[in-house]
Design a protein around this motif. Structure first.
Motif, mmCIF file in Angstrom:
data_model
loop_
_atom_site.group_PDB
_atom_site.id
_atom_site.type_symbol
_atom_site.label_atom_id
_atom_site.label_comp_id
_atom_site.label_asym_id
_atom_site.label_seq_id
_atom_site.Cartn_x
_atom_site.Cartn_y
_atom_site.Cartn_z
ATOM 1 N N PRO A 12 3.617 4.295 7.628
ATOM 2 C CA PRO A 12 4.131 2.985 7.944
ATOM 3 C C PRO A 12 3.819 1.975 7.007
ATOM 4 N N VAL A 13 5.036 0.979 6.821
ATOM 5 C CA VAL A 13 4.658 0.129 6.085
ATOM 6 C C VAL A 13 3.708 -1.067 6.769
ATOM 7 N N GLN A 14 2.486 -1.636 6.085
ATOM 8 C CA GLN A 14 1.499 -2.440 6.815
ATOM 9 C C GLN A 14 1.772 -3.712 6.107
ATOM 10 N N LYS A 70 0.716 -1.497 -0.085
ATOM 11 C CA LYS A 70 -0.086 -0.033 0.166
ATOM 12 C C LYS A 70 0.886 1.115 -0.174
ATOM 13 N N ARG A 71 2.037 1.258 0.942
ATOM 14 C CA ARG A 71 2.715 2.453 0.732
ATOM 15 C C ARG A 71 3.352 2.840 -0.506
ATOM 16 N N ALA A 72 3.977 1.716 -1.214
ATOM 17 C CA ALA A 72 4.461 1.893 -2.592
ATOM 18 C C ALA A 72 3.458 2.108 -3.461
ATOM 19 N N LEU A 73 2.215 1.903 -3.322
ATOM 20 C CA LEU A 73 1.018 2.352 -4.443
ATOM 21 C C LEU A 73 0.714 3.735 -4.086
ATOM 22 N N LEU A 74 0.701 4.287 -2.914
ATOM 23 C CA LEU A 74 0.493 5.581 -2.701
ATOM 24 C C LEU A 74 1.673 6.327 -3.239
#
Length: 401
Positions: A190-192, A78-82
């Motif tokens: 944060p990385v989830q 998700k963080r990379a996608l954002l």
């Protein structure tokens, strides 16, 4: 990196601020063009109504991008996608500022709209996952503040700068905000935990889930009333109530303040009792939007009700949280579809209100249209609850010895 092993942010408020900053850029990009239509039309040698194609193109990008990106990026962290979504959004807006002609500008607005729904959907999931479960809706509401602050500050400021320095500066500035957001997401969000079982087909399954479709329908129809009024609020107050056009910026400020208040209160209501919050807010929307019909006959009562209509934004965190609850394994798709539905509500509300005005009804008849849409949303909610009780009967309580 400000994170914990569970995916909870060590500083959730800062993570929410970063995500809201991206929402601020998106909201500014979406709404600023409405104040720059004359400048865009003049520079690109088209009529003002033709500039509306660029607005529609952006909205189409939102509707197409939300399900498409959610499916194709199902296995992307998700963080990379954002970060990727913010980079695409930055490119779309910077390129819009450099468009050599009108139709290239229209196409680039479509590209800029593609990340919109997916960004808000993924940001809501990340924000909800970074706080304890009983604070999810409030975390989502704080992320959504970026969108409402864009209405209050971003769009008026961008309109002022664009009219003074050229409309291109507004879109270039939004591109800069997007690049800054991408960097800050890398530092503070944060990385989830990664779901190894995620897949495009699993995300697409959200589109056939009964409770997801009902919630999206509530967003698309029940929220249309706010947009029916907002789309025509300036001619309503100037031509019917006799307001000076010089008070136009004040109208946006009042609507923005109402949106912020509604967003925050709606998040708190949803955390307290989600399934009571949604119908309560829909009833509130029906009442204040209906009363706008009468209030818009006078300037100051009209301005007051512009703020009250803005509080309809309280539905956003409630519906976003509901989608997360019923999406099961298709979280990203369902969360993203909420914002595609809001764009659908924008189109539906503006279209129906336009029909009412074209039929000869008063400008403030938009309030009656809005009230009717909110009541339709309430009917859909009640119907959905009836279907849910038939499809998912309550399990009998297990006696404890």
């Amino acid at each position: 990196m400000q994170e914990s092993s569970s995916g909870l942010a060590r500083n959730p408020r800062l993570a929410e601020f970063v995500l809201a900053l991206g929402g601020f850029g998106i909201g500014t990009s979406e709404f600023v063009i409405m104040g720059l239509m004359n400048r865009v039309a003049e520079d690109l040698a088209v009529t003002v109504p033709q500039v509306g194609y660029a607005i529609s193109s952006y909205a189409l990008g939102v509707v197409v991008g939300a399900p498409l990106i959610s499916a194709l990026a199902a296995r992307v962290p998700k963080r990379a996608l954002l970060i990727a979504l913010m980079l695409v959004f930055a490119v779309g807006n910077i390129a819009s500022a450099m468009a050599p002609g009108f139709w290239s500008f229209v196409g680039l607005r479509f590209i800029a709209g593609l990340p919109h729904g997916a960004y808000f959907g993924v940001a809501a999931l990340v924000a909800a996952g970074a706080v304890p479960v009983d604070q999810r809706a409030r975390a989502i509401a704080r992320v959504m503040l970026g969108l409402t602050v864009a209405i209050l500050i971003g769009a008026p400021l961008g309109t002022w700068a664009g009219n003074l320095l050229g409309w291109q500066i507004a879109f270039a500035a939004v591109g800069g905000i997007a690049l800054l957001t991408a960097l800050l997401i890398r530092v503070w969000v944060p990385v989830q935990p990664f779901d190894a079982h995620a897949s495009p087909l699993r995300e697409l399954s959200a589109l056939v889930k009964q409770r997801v479709l009902v919630t999206v329908a509530i967003a698309c129809i029940g929220c249309g009333g706010m947009f029916s009024i907002f789309s025509y609020v300036m001619p309503t107050l100037t031509q019917q109530a006799g307001m000076s056009e010089a008070l136009g910026p004040l109208v946006l400020v009042i609507f923005g303040l109402g949106s912020i208040a509604g967003n925050l209160v709606g998040g708190r209501m949803a955390d307290k009792n989600l399934m009571r919050a949604i119908p309560t807010i829909l009833v509130w929307c029906a009442v204040v939007q209906g009363l706008f019909y009468f209030a818009a006959n006078e300037v100051w009562s009209g301005l007051l009700f512009v703020g009250l209509v803005g509080t309809s934004m309280a539905l956003a965190p409630s519906l976003q949280t509901r989608l997360m609850d019923v999406a099961e394994d298709a979280q990203t798709m369902a969360a993203s579809m909420n914002h595609a539905a809001f764009n659908g509500a924008n189109a539906l509300g503006a279209w129906l209100a336009g029909l009412a005005i074209s039929a000869g009804f008063s400008w403030s008849s938009t309030g009656l249209v809005g009230s009717g849409l909110a009541l339709c949303g309430l009917v859909i909610f009640a119907w959905g609850r009836w279907l849910e009780k038939r499809t998912y009967p309550a399990k009998p309580a297990v006696a404890r010895g």
